[in-house]
Structures are given as C-alpha cells and as structure tokens.
Motif scaffolding. Structure first.
Motif, PDB file in Angstrom:
ATOM      1  N   VAL A  52      66.134 -12.908  65.322  1.00  0.00           N
ATOM      2  CA  VAL A  52      67.423 -12.267  65.602  1.00  0.00           C
ATOM      3  C   VAL A  52      68.495 -13.156  64.989  1.00  0.00           C
ATOM      4  CG1 VAL A  52      68.967 -11.350  67.367  1.00  0.00           C
ATOM      5  CG2 VAL A  52      66.482 -11.304  67.734  1.00  0.00           C
ATOM      6  N   ASP A  72      69.676  -3.361  66.007  1.00  0.00           N
ATOM      7  CA  ASP A  72      69.478  -3.040  67.412  1.00  0.00           C
ATOM      8  C   ASP A  72      70.789  -2.610  68.047  1.00  0.00           C
ATOM      9  OD1 ASP A  72      68.151  -3.149  70.058  1.00  0.00           O
ATOM     10  OD2 ASP A  72      69.499  -4.838  70.374  1.00  0.00           O
ATOM     11  N   PHE A 113      60.185 -11.938  66.359  1.00  0.00           N
ATOM     12  CA  PHE A 113      61.187 -11.510  65.388  1.00  0.00           C
ATOM     13  C   PHE A 113      62.314 -12.542  65.302  1.00  0.00           C
ATOM     14  CE2 PHE A 113      60.281  -6.688  66.114  1.00  0.00           C
ATOM     15  CZ  PHE A 113      58.953  -6.899  65.804  1.00  0.00           C
ATOM     16  N   SER A 140      71.763  -7.670  66.565  1.00  0.00           N
ATOM     17  CA  SER A 140      71.973  -7.010  67.848  1.00  0.00           C
ATOM     18  C   SER A 140      73.426  -6.575  68.038  1.00  0.00           C
ATOM     19  CB  SER A 140      71.581  -7.962  68.981  1.00  0.00           C
ATOM     20  OG  SER A 140      71.815  -7.351  70.233  1.00  0.00           O
ATOM     21  N   TYR A 175      62.950  -9.337  71.419  1.00  0.00           N
ATOM     22  CA  TYR A 175      62.636  -9.480  69.993  1.00  0.00           C
ATOM     23  C   TYR A 175      62.096 -10.872  69.687  1.00  0.00           C
ATOM     24  CZ  TYR A 175      64.894  -5.048  68.811  1.00  0.00           C
ATOM     25  OH  TYR A 175      65.213  -3.719  68.708  1.00  0.00           O
ATOM     26  N   LYS A 176      62.724 -11.891  70.271  1.00  0.00           N
ATOM     27  CA  LYS A 176      62.259 -13.264  70.038  1.00  0.00           C
ATOM     28  C   LYS A 176      60.853 -13.467  70.585  1.00  0.00           C
ATOM     29  CE  LYS A 176      66.544 -15.879  69.683  1.00  0.00           C
ATOM     30  NZ  LYS A 176      67.327 -16.979  70.285  1.00  0.00           N
ATOM     31  N   VAL A 188      66.500  -9.158  62.674  1.00  0.00           N
ATOM     32  CA  VAL A 188      67.143  -8.243  63.614  1.00  0.00           C
ATOM     33  C   VAL A 188      68.598  -8.656  63.798  1.00  0.00           C
ATOM     34  CG1 VAL A 188      67.087  -7.318  65.969  1.00  0.00           C
ATOM     35  CG2 VAL A 188      64.947  -8.011  64.856  1.00  0.00           C
ATOM     36  N   SER A 202      67.712  -7.721  75.037  1.00  0.00           N
ATOM     37  CA  SER A 202      66.911  -7.189  73.928  1.00  0.00           C
ATOM     38  C   SER A 202      66.603  -8.302  72.926  1.00  0.00           C
ATOM     39  CB  SER A 202      67.614  -6.017  73.241  1.00  0.00           C
ATOM     40  OG  SER A 202      68.803  -6.429  72.593  1.00  0.00           O
ATOM     41  N   THR A 203      67.537  -9.216  72.743  1.00  0.00           N
ATOM     42  CA  THR A 203      67.291 -10.349  71.844  1.00  0.00           C
ATOM     43  C   THR A 203      66.100 -11.163  72.327  1.00  0.00           C
ATOM     44  OG1 THR A 203      69.570 -10.501  71.076  1.00  0.00           O
ATOM     45  CG2 THR A 203      68.279 -12.530  70.994  1.00  0.00           C
TER      46      THR A 203
END
Length: 118
Positions: free
Chosen positions: A43, A91, A41, A24, A36-37, A22, A32-33
């Motif tokens: 980042v 993202d 995911f 960002s 995702y983490k 990902v 949002s990071t």
C-alpha cells in the motif's frame, strides 16, 4: 473461545510479498490497508479528509504518498507522482459503520461507546 492479543506489530507477521501496488481512498484508520498488507500487498499511499484520523493512519502505516484532503480535491490535482499512475488496485473501501456520518442512524447513535481495544 480463544483470546487474541490486540497488541501486535505488522513486522512480526510472516507474509509473502506479492509486489501488488495499492492506493487507499477514504483510508480512515487503515483497516483495509492492514488487510492488504496482511495479504502481502504494497500500500503505497492514501487519501483521508480528517486530519486527526489521517495522522493516525500515517503513524500506523507510514505511507509513501499521503494526502490529507477531500478526494474531490485530490482528483483535481495536476501534479501527482508517476507511481500513482501504475497502480494494481485503487481501493475505495466504504467507511467503518462505527465512524460513518452517512446512512441511517442506530438507536445508540450519538452515545458514548467503549471499544475493547481502548
């Protein structure tokens, strides 16, 4: 009502790694990071225009690729790491309403606010 500690570390969270890359945009502080983490995911980088906010993002997330600049200028860069051309997710989360300068202003706009996290 349950009380949750606001002092925790991502390293303490057990998660399945999904090997999904990902990047960002408009990363701000990394909300949002973090999502995702938490989902497992990876980042790998970010773009954030505000130097102070970007410094906080870097401290919190240690991105492999960090760009502190306007996204319009980032899009004009000729030399980018090859890894950024093989992303799974790009993202572009909307800004947090608390910090956004866009849109309609609330009644409490331009008044000091206190967040429970400090």
């Amino acid at each position: 009502m349950a009380e949750f500690s606001y002092k925790w570390d991502l390293a303490n969270i057990v998660q399945d790694k999904k090997h999904i890359k990902v990047f960002s945009c408009f990363s701000c502080g990394g909300g949002s990071t973090m999502g995702y983490k938490r989902a497992g995911f990876d980042v790998i980088g970010n773009v954030e225009i505000d130097p102070k906010i970007n410094a906080m993002y870097v401290k919190n997330h240690q991105p492999k690729f960090n760009y502190c600049m306007d996204l319009r200028n980032f899009n004009k860069l000729k030399e980018l790491p090859e890894e950024l051309f093989s992303l799974d997710i790009l993202d572009g989360s909307p800004p947090c309403s608390t910090f956004s300068m866009a849109g309609l202003r609330e009644r409490a706009w331009n008044k000091e606010k206190v967040f429970r996290e400090g």
